[in-house]
Design an enzyme around this catalytic site. Structure first.
Site: not given
Length: 328
Positions: A53, A214-216, A218-219, A221-223
């Site tokens: 990273y 990556s629970p969203l 890559g965004g 699922l984040g609206g």
């Protein structure tokens, strides 16, 4: 904060995992330290990173930022620290022989380098970032056993492993009288449920805690559509590629419409859904700002009704149980 055991171990970890991949590339050192302080204040005790990273010529920079936080008063004893080994640490160009993957020589080299960057004398959870098709697990476990005996690592975990490799790794460890893998970090979220076919069943059978990254998605699922409609930041990367598909866009629109109906926030709902899934220890959240961390924290207290869970399954159907998912 709520806590759970990491797989079959006695180690207690928070239901949210602080992901640090943005530390360095997107969040400067001061901002990263502020997020780590806020995470500890909120009860998050599980920090995840990787030796690569920072990326490119800055590989290792994220571990250094965590190390400087420890040096400046960050409480090492409160942190369950996880990092990873596998990738080539050269800034560019071809890798020098034995300077990547999971040979005993590279594991030894990599753990020493990570310990130095992290400014600590031990790593709680040392994770294999990818399978190594050329190194037998007998060699990998021999190297891990030495590190455990030296007190440099406490547990071993995997990341991005298929189900059969989880089985192979732990059967080999059992023959050596070792604990084996205690966790699997995999891509898993509402929009990407393939892990339910084999990876999660294997993890459950062998007592591994599942740590979704990556629970969203890559965004996505984040609206993302709500933000797009309000003239927010343009989508990029995985979200932009996915939304170019009409079917995916309709699916995400249905998701956001459902949450609007129930007065729920998309990102918080996606995290809360993962916390209901069997075998999941906790999703990795990678905030770039303290505000994003606050949003993730609210997900721990969010209880989704059976109605909402059924409607989410209707929008994002899972694969079904294995092996039936393969057969009919």
């Amino acid at each position: 904060m709520k806590y759970t055991q990491l797989g079959r171990t006695g180690l207690k970890v928070s239901r949210l995992v602080l992901g640090t991949m943005n530390f360095g590339p997107q969040t400067d050192e001061a901002g990263s330290h502020a997020i780590m302080n806020a995470a500890i204040d909120a009860g998050i005790n599980f920090f995840d990173t990787a030796n690569v990273y920072g990326w490119g010529e800055n590989k290792g920079r994220t571990e250094e930022i965590i190390g400087s936080w420890f040096a400046r008063g960050g409480d090492r004893d409160k942190v369950v620290l996880a990092t990873k080994v596998y990738g080539n640490m050269a800034a560019e160009g071809p890798v020098w022989p034995n300077h990547d993957k999971l040979s005993a020589v590279n594991i030894r080299r990599a753990v020493e380098a990570s310990l130095k960057r992290l400014n600590t004398d031990y790593i709680d959870l040392y994770q294999f970032h990818h399978i190594d098709r050329h190194t037998p697990f007998e060699e990998i476990w021999q190297a891990v056993d030495v590190l455990i005996q030296q007190g440099k690592i406490l547990y071993a975990g995997s990341s991005n492993f298929p189900g059969y490799k989880i089985a192979q790794a732990n059967e080999t460890a059992a023959r050596r009288g070792m604990v084996g893998l205690v966790s699997e970090q995999c891509l898993y979220n509402l929009a990407e449920r393939r892990a339910e076919m084999e990876v999660i069943p294997a993890a459950q059978d062998y007592g591994l805690g599942v740590i979704p990254w990556s629970p969203l998605h890559g965004g996505l699922l984040g609206g993302v559509l709500r933000k797009e409609a309000k003239g927010g930041r343009r989508t990029s990367g995985r979200s932009a590629d996915a939304l170019a598909n009409t079917d995916v866009r309709l699916q995400i629109q249905a998701y956001e419409d459902l949450l609007d109906k129930h007065g729920l926030e998309p990102g918080e709902t996606a995290l809360a859904w993962l916390l209901t899934r069997p075998g999941v220890t906790g999703p990795i959240v990678g905030p770039r700002t303290a505000e994003q961390l606050d949003s993730a924290l609210r997900a721990v207290e969010l209880e989704l009704s059976d109605e909402v869970l059924k409607e989410l399954d209707a929008i994002f159907p899972g694969t079904g149980p294995s092996p039936e998912a393969f057969a009919w």
